[in-house]
Design an enzyme around this catalytic site. Structure first.
Site, PDB file in Angstrom:
ATOM      1  N   ASN A 286       0.811  -1.238   0.000  1.00 34.34           N
ATOM      2  CA  ASN A 286       0.000   0.000   0.000  1.00 34.34           C
ATOM      3  C   ASN A 286       0.834   1.274   0.000  1.00 34.34           C
ATOM      4  O   ASN A 286       0.285   2.363  -0.154  1.00 34.34           O
ATOM      5  CB  ASN A 286      -1.010   0.012   1.159  1.00 34.34           C
ATOM      6  CG  ASN A 286      -1.971  -1.150   1.069  1.00 34.34           C
ATOM      7  OD1 ASN A 286      -2.604  -1.322   0.035  1.00 34.34           O
ATOM      8  ND2 ASN A 286      -2.043  -1.972   2.104  1.00 34.34           N
TER       9      ASN A 286
ATOM     10  N   HIS B  26       8.615   4.004   9.962  1.00 30.37           N
ATOM     11  CA  HIS B  26       7.164   4.183   9.826  1.00 30.37           C
ATOM     12  C   HIS B  26       6.879   5.667   9.707  1.00 30.37           C
ATOM     13  O   HIS B  26       7.400   6.460  10.509  1.00 30.37           O
ATOM     14  CB  HIS B  26       6.418   3.578  11.013  1.00 30.37           C
ATOM     15  CG  HIS B  26       6.693   2.127  11.144  1.00 30.37           C
ATOM     16  ND1 HIS B  26       6.155   1.202  10.279  1.00 30.37           N
ATOM     17  CD2 HIS B  26       7.527   1.448  11.965  1.00 30.37           C
ATOM     18  CE1 HIS B  26       6.630   0.013  10.585  1.00 30.37           C
ATOM     19  NE2 HIS B  26       7.471   0.129  11.601  1.00 30.37           N
TER      20      HIS B  26
ATOM     21  N   ARG C  60      -1.350   4.629  17.585  1.00 29.56           N
ATOM     22  CA  ARG C  60      -2.479   4.162  16.778  1.00 29.56           C
ATOM     23  C   ARG C  60      -3.093   2.887  17.378  1.00 29.56           C
ATOM     24  O   ARG C  60      -2.979   2.647  18.567  1.00 29.56           O
ATOM     25  CB  ARG C  60      -2.015   3.994  15.327  1.00 29.56           C
ATOM     26  CG  ARG C  60      -1.521   5.320  14.734  1.00 29.56           C
ATOM     27  CD  ARG C  60      -1.056   5.180  13.301  1.00 29.56           C
ATOM     28  NE  ARG C  60      -2.164   4.782  12.425  1.00 29.56           N
ATOM     29  CZ  ARG C  60      -1.999   4.377  11.163  1.00 29.56           C
ATOM     30  NH1 ARG C  60      -0.770   4.307  10.649  1.00 29.56           N
ATOM     31  NH2 ARG C  60      -3.038   4.034  10.427  1.00 29.56           N
TER      32      ARG C  60
ATOM     33  N   ALA D  77       2.029  -2.877   6.604  1.00 34.10           N
ATOM     34  CA  ALA D  77       1.259  -3.787   7.456  1.00 34.10           C
ATOM     35  C   ALA D  77       2.024  -5.079   7.776  1.00 34.10           C
ATOM     36  O   ALA D  77       1.738  -5.734   8.789  1.00 34.10           O
ATOM     37  CB  ALA D  77      -0.073  -4.112   6.791  1.00 34.10           C
TER      38      ALA D  77
ATOM     39  N   ARG E 280      -3.288   7.778  -0.384  1.00 37.14           N
ATOM     40  CA  ARG E 280      -3.871   6.960   0.656  1.00 37.14           C
ATOM     41  C   ARG E 280      -3.883   7.733   1.973  1.00 37.14           C
ATOM     42  O   ARG E 280      -2.839   8.200   2.428  1.00 37.14           O
ATOM     43  CB  ARG E 280      -2.964   5.733   0.784  1.00 37.14           C
ATOM     44  CG  ARG E 280      -3.087   4.952   2.032  1.00 37.14           C
ATOM     45  CD  ARG E 280      -1.869   4.055   2.228  1.00 37.14           C
ATOM     46  NE  ARG E 280      -2.130   3.161   3.334  1.00 37.14           N
ATOM     47  CZ  ARG E 280      -1.209   2.494   4.004  1.00 37.14           C
ATOM     48  NH1 ARG E 280       0.063   2.597   3.652  1.00 37.14           N
ATOM     49  NH2 ARG E 280      -1.532   1.723   4.989  1.00 37.14           N
TER      50      ARG E 280
ATOM     51  N   GLU F 136      14.322   0.456  10.465  1.00 38.64           N
ATOM     52  CA  GLU F 136      12.875   0.313  10.271  1.00 38.64           C
ATOM     53  C   GLU F 136      12.241   1.697  10.327  1.00 38.64           C
ATOM     54  O   GLU F 136      12.514   2.459  11.263  1.00 38.64           O
ATOM     55  CB  GLU F 136      12.320  -0.589  11.379  1.00 38.64           C
ATOM     56  CG  GLU F 136      10.814  -0.758  11.352  1.00 38.64           C
ATOM     57  CD  GLU F 136      10.311  -1.615  12.533  1.00 38.64           C
ATOM     58  OE1 GLU F 136      11.126  -2.292  13.209  1.00 38.64           O
ATOM     59  OE2 GLU F 136       9.099  -1.576  12.788  1.00 38.64           O
TER      60      GLU F 136
END
Ligand code: DQA
Length: 146
Positions: free
Chosen positions: A11, A100, A107, A77, A18, A98
């Site tokens: 995504n 995000h 969240r 995800a 989005r 990593e």
């Protein structure tokens, strides 16, 4: 000469379209251009995005034969679900940051576990697309020290 692979999971090809209130208005292509333009001139950046778990595993496995200085990985995800991609990363043992875009810790509870964080030299969340720039800097600093 540092070589950095920037991996984006499912995504993230929709970046810019989005849920812009969470992920912003910048597209993945714009991010790639911006990162490339701001990277030091001796640094090579390669980008790969996939919505297919097997394809991502194969891209990571390819690093066994073509190692890189480090990988910047936003597993999307898969962060919260994929033992298979985690196993690929642990097989290759790259220098991993990593990333995000959103602050996953603010969240839903299911976003608060990661199959990757313990394999990473750093985890960046909630800095928007700047997180990718910070990740690049982190890998370059790390490679100078090791
Ligand atoms: C994300 C956070 C994940 O929970 C989500 O599934 C994504 C994007 C982020 O960049 O904030 O696809 O990795």
């Amino acid at each position: 000469m540092p070589e950095i692979l920037v991996l984006n999971g499912p995504n993230l090809n929709l970046l810019g379209h989005r849920e812009p209130e969470i992920y912003g208005h910048t597209t993945l292509d714009d991010l790639a251009n911006d990162l490339t333009n701001k990277a030091p001139s001796d640094t090579t950046l390669t980008f790969f995005q996939s919505n297919h778990e097997g394809e991502m595993i194969e891209r990571i496995q390819a690093l066994l034969h073509q190692p890189v200085t480090g990988i910047i990985f936003n597993p999307g995800a898969w962060t919260h679900t994929s033992v298979a991609i985690r196993d690929a990363v642990s097989s290759v043992k790259p220098v991993l940051v990593e990333v995000h875009i959103s602050n996953v810790h603010q969240r839903e509870p299911f976003r608060q576990t990661s199959y990757f964080s313990d394999l990473a030299i750093a985890v960046i969340a909630g800095c928007g697309l700047n997180g990718y720039h910070f990740a690049l800097q982190t890998i370059l600093n790390h490679s100078k020290d090791h």
